[in-house]
Write a protein that holds these residues in place. Structure first.
Motif, PDB file in Angstrom:
ATOM      1  N   ASP A 175       0.310  -1.391   0.075  1.00  0.00           N
ATOM      2  CA  ASP A 175       0.304   0.084   0.102  1.00  0.00           C
ATOM      3  C   ASP A 175       0.693   1.160   0.252  1.00  0.00           C
ATOM      4  N   ARG A 176       0.660   1.965  -0.633  1.00  0.00           N
ATOM      5  CA  ARG A 176       1.689   3.573  -1.223  1.00  0.00           C
ATOM      6  C   ARG A 176       1.387   3.986  -0.055  1.00  0.00           C
ATOM      7  N   ARG A 177       0.103   4.470   0.762  1.00  0.00           N
ATOM      8  CA  ARG A 177       0.233   4.520   2.090  1.00  0.00           C
ATOM      9  C   ARG A 177       0.471   4.597   3.152  1.00  0.00           C
ATOM     10  N   ALA A 178       1.053   2.770   3.503  1.00  0.00           N
ATOM     11  CA  ALA A 178       2.003   3.145   4.441  1.00  0.00           C
ATOM     12  C   ALA A 178       2.984   3.518   4.954  1.00  0.00           C
ATOM     13  N   PRO A 179       3.439   3.324   6.126  1.00  0.00           N
ATOM     14  CA  PRO A 179       4.834   4.674   7.151  1.00  0.00           C
ATOM     15  C   PRO A 179       5.406   3.183   6.388  1.00  0.00           C
ATOM     16  N   ALA A 180       7.096   4.179   5.765  1.00  0.00           N
ATOM     17  CA  ALA A 180       7.925   3.905   5.392  1.00  0.00           C
ATOM     18  C   ALA A 180       9.031   3.389   6.904  1.00  0.00           C
ATOM     19  N   GLY A 181       9.210   1.806   6.232  1.00  0.00           N
ATOM     20  CA  GLY A 181      10.847   1.724   6.926  1.00  0.00           C
ATOM     21  C   GLY A 181       9.873   0.774   8.580  1.00  0.00           C
ATOM     22  N   TRP A 182       8.823   0.286   8.425  1.00  0.00           N
ATOM     23  CA  TRP A 182       7.940  -0.668   9.274  1.00  0.00           C
ATOM     24  C   TRP A 182       7.985  -1.959   8.667  1.00  0.00           C
ATOM     25  N   ALA A 183       7.665  -2.600   7.253  1.00  0.00           N
ATOM     26  CA  ALA A 183       7.268  -3.494   6.600  1.00  0.00           C
ATOM     27  C   ALA A 183       8.189  -4.879   7.134  1.00  0.00           C
ATOM     28  N   GLY A 184       9.457  -4.253   7.080  1.00  0.00           N
ATOM     29  CA  GLY A 184      10.161  -5.930   7.454  1.00  0.00           C
ATOM     30  C   GLY A 184       9.908  -6.502   8.915  1.00  0.00           C
ATOM     31  N   TRP A 185      10.134  -5.561  10.198  1.00  0.00           N
ATOM     32  CA  TRP A 185       9.727  -6.402  11.454  1.00  0.00           C
ATOM     33  C   TRP A 185       8.160  -6.770  11.376  1.00  0.00           C
ATOM     34  N   MET A 186       7.510  -5.602  11.049  1.00  0.00           N
ATOM     35  CA  MET A 186       5.465  -6.196  11.134  1.00  0.00           C
ATOM     36  C   MET A 186       5.748  -7.660  10.263  1.00  0.00           C
ATOM     37  N   ILE A 187       6.110  -7.440   9.380  1.00  0.00           N
ATOM     38  CA  ILE A 187       5.548  -8.736   9.151  1.00  0.00           C
ATOM     39  C   ILE A 187       6.589 -10.539   9.584  1.00  0.00           C
ATOM     40  N   GLY A 188       7.853 -10.277   9.584  1.00  0.00           N
ATOM     41  CA  GLY A 188       7.629 -10.995  11.171  1.00  0.00           C
ATOM     42  C   GLY A 188       7.505 -11.359  11.836  1.00  0.00           C
ATOM     43  N   LEU A 189       6.858  -9.816  12.736  1.00  0.00           N
ATOM     44  CA  LEU A 189       5.974 -10.498  13.904  1.00  0.00           C
ATOM     45  C   LEU A 189       4.919 -11.206  13.612  1.00  0.00           C
ATOM     46  N   ALA A 190       4.032 -10.759  12.218  1.00  0.00           N
ATOM     47  CA  ALA A 190       2.652 -11.211  12.017  1.00  0.00           C
ATOM     48  C   ALA A 190       3.077 -13.052  11.928  1.00  0.00           C
ATOM     49  N   VAL A 191       4.097 -13.334  11.011  1.00  0.00           N
ATOM     50  CA  VAL A 191       4.562 -14.084  11.139  1.00  0.00           C
ATOM     51  C   VAL A 191       5.153 -15.149  12.239  1.00  0.00           C
ATOM     52  N   ALA A 192       5.342 -14.766  13.780  1.00  0.00           N
ATOM     53  CA  ALA A 192       5.407 -14.743  15.465  1.00  0.00           C
ATOM     54  C   ALA A 192       4.335 -15.038  16.092  1.00  0.00           C
ATOM     55  N   GLY A 193       3.818 -13.507  15.452  1.00  0.00           N
ATOM     56  CA  GLY A 193       2.341 -13.952  15.949  1.00  0.00           C
ATOM     57  C   GLY A 193       1.189 -15.489  15.654  1.00  0.00           C
TER      58      GLY A 193
END
Length: 300
Positions: free
Chosen positions: A154-172
């Protein structure tokens, strides 16, 4: 994605290799330390290992290949018209090769006892049926793709957070469905340990492999379609929508006391005169949550 196809395929192979080495590899380490027993507390450390390695791979290779490292992700993005179907088979082959190489490195590090312990493979838990396993894997992958769509696409996403949040989604998702299916949400993650275990004399439940193919692909495709229909309707977000929370920054203020068209001089030397917004052309390269933007005519 900025790399040529061969370089992108290498990036996908390396990224999936690292995922298997430090994801299922953490499962083997937990089994070794627990003398063959895997506790829920150990599952927490396994989840953390998955989160960290996924985040690092996204930040390292997101701008090169998109850092899919998951056939379900590649297929879902193609279904959502965000990835060319012609490259899907090549990406999947690269991911499977990387996953197998990661499994070999696990055995290389832990020895043949890794294969005896399953090389970190995913299996259905006691009392979990085939259909139930598909449902659980689909739900876990739905969460993963929803995160990818929201923070990496999504173009509206805040930059820089994707890597950590994707990793945490897998952890969750591992916290919840790990005890029931292993929480694979990735056909390549299951394929690598299965093949490695089989080659080194261990037992791999290939009859269950369909669970880890059908579930993730269905969940991933549904997540992309749901996100497009609900969270990001095309009629509400134009093609040139702003990117990030602050949007695009265009133009420049005219320096006080300086004639238009003349350059201002400061400690940094010559500063080009202000340019009107219509003269600026923004390029964007979107990886797995990593963006680079620059203006033509300026050094990055």
């Amino acid at each position: 994605m900025v790399g040529d196809l061969p370089r992108r395929l290498v990036a996908e192979a390396i990224g999936t290799l690292l995922l298997v080495l430090f994801g299922p590899g953490a499962v083997v380490a937990a089994l070794v330390m627990g003398h063959g027993t895997l506790t829920y507390a150990a599952l927490g450390f396994i989840s953390l290992s998955f989160a960290v390695v996924i985040a690092l791979v996204v930040y390292a290779f997101g701008t090169t290949s998109g850092a899919h490292i998951n056939p379900a992700v590649t297929i879902a993005l193609a279904a959502g018209r965000r990835f060319p179907w012609s490259e899907v088979p090549l990406y999947i082959v690269a991911q499977l090769v990387g996953a197998f190489a990661g499994g070999l490195l696990i055995v290389g590090g832990f020895g043949r006892r890794a294969a005896a312990l399953g090389t970190g493979q995913t299996v259905l838990g006691p009392g979990v049926g085939y259909g139930q396993g598909i449902l659980l894997e689909a739900l876990g992958t739905f969460l993963l793709l929803l995160t990818i769509m929201a923070l990496a696409v999504d173009r509206r996403a805040p930059a820089g957070w994707a890597g950590w949040m994707i990793g945490l989604a897998v952890a969750g998702e591992i916290f919840v469905i790990g005890p029931l299916t292993g929480g694979s949400v990735n056909p390549a993650r299951t394929f690598g340990p299965y093949l490695t275990t089989s080659l080194f004399g261990g037992h791999a439940p290939w009859a269950q492999f369909g669970v880890y193919v059908i579930g993730p692909i269905v969940g991933a495709v549904v997540a992309v379609l749901v996100y497009d229909a609900v969270a990001r309707p095309a009629r509400e977000v134009p093609e040139e929508a702003e990117q990030g929370t602050a949007g695009e920054v265009v133009g420049a203020r005219k320096p006080q006391g300086v004639e238009p068209g003349r350059a201002a001089r400061g400690a940094a030397g010559d500063i080009p005169a202000a340019r009107s917004p219509e003269h600026d052309h923004i390029d964007e390269r979107v990886g797995h949550g990593i963006r680079r933007r620059w203006r033509h005519g300026h050094e990055r």
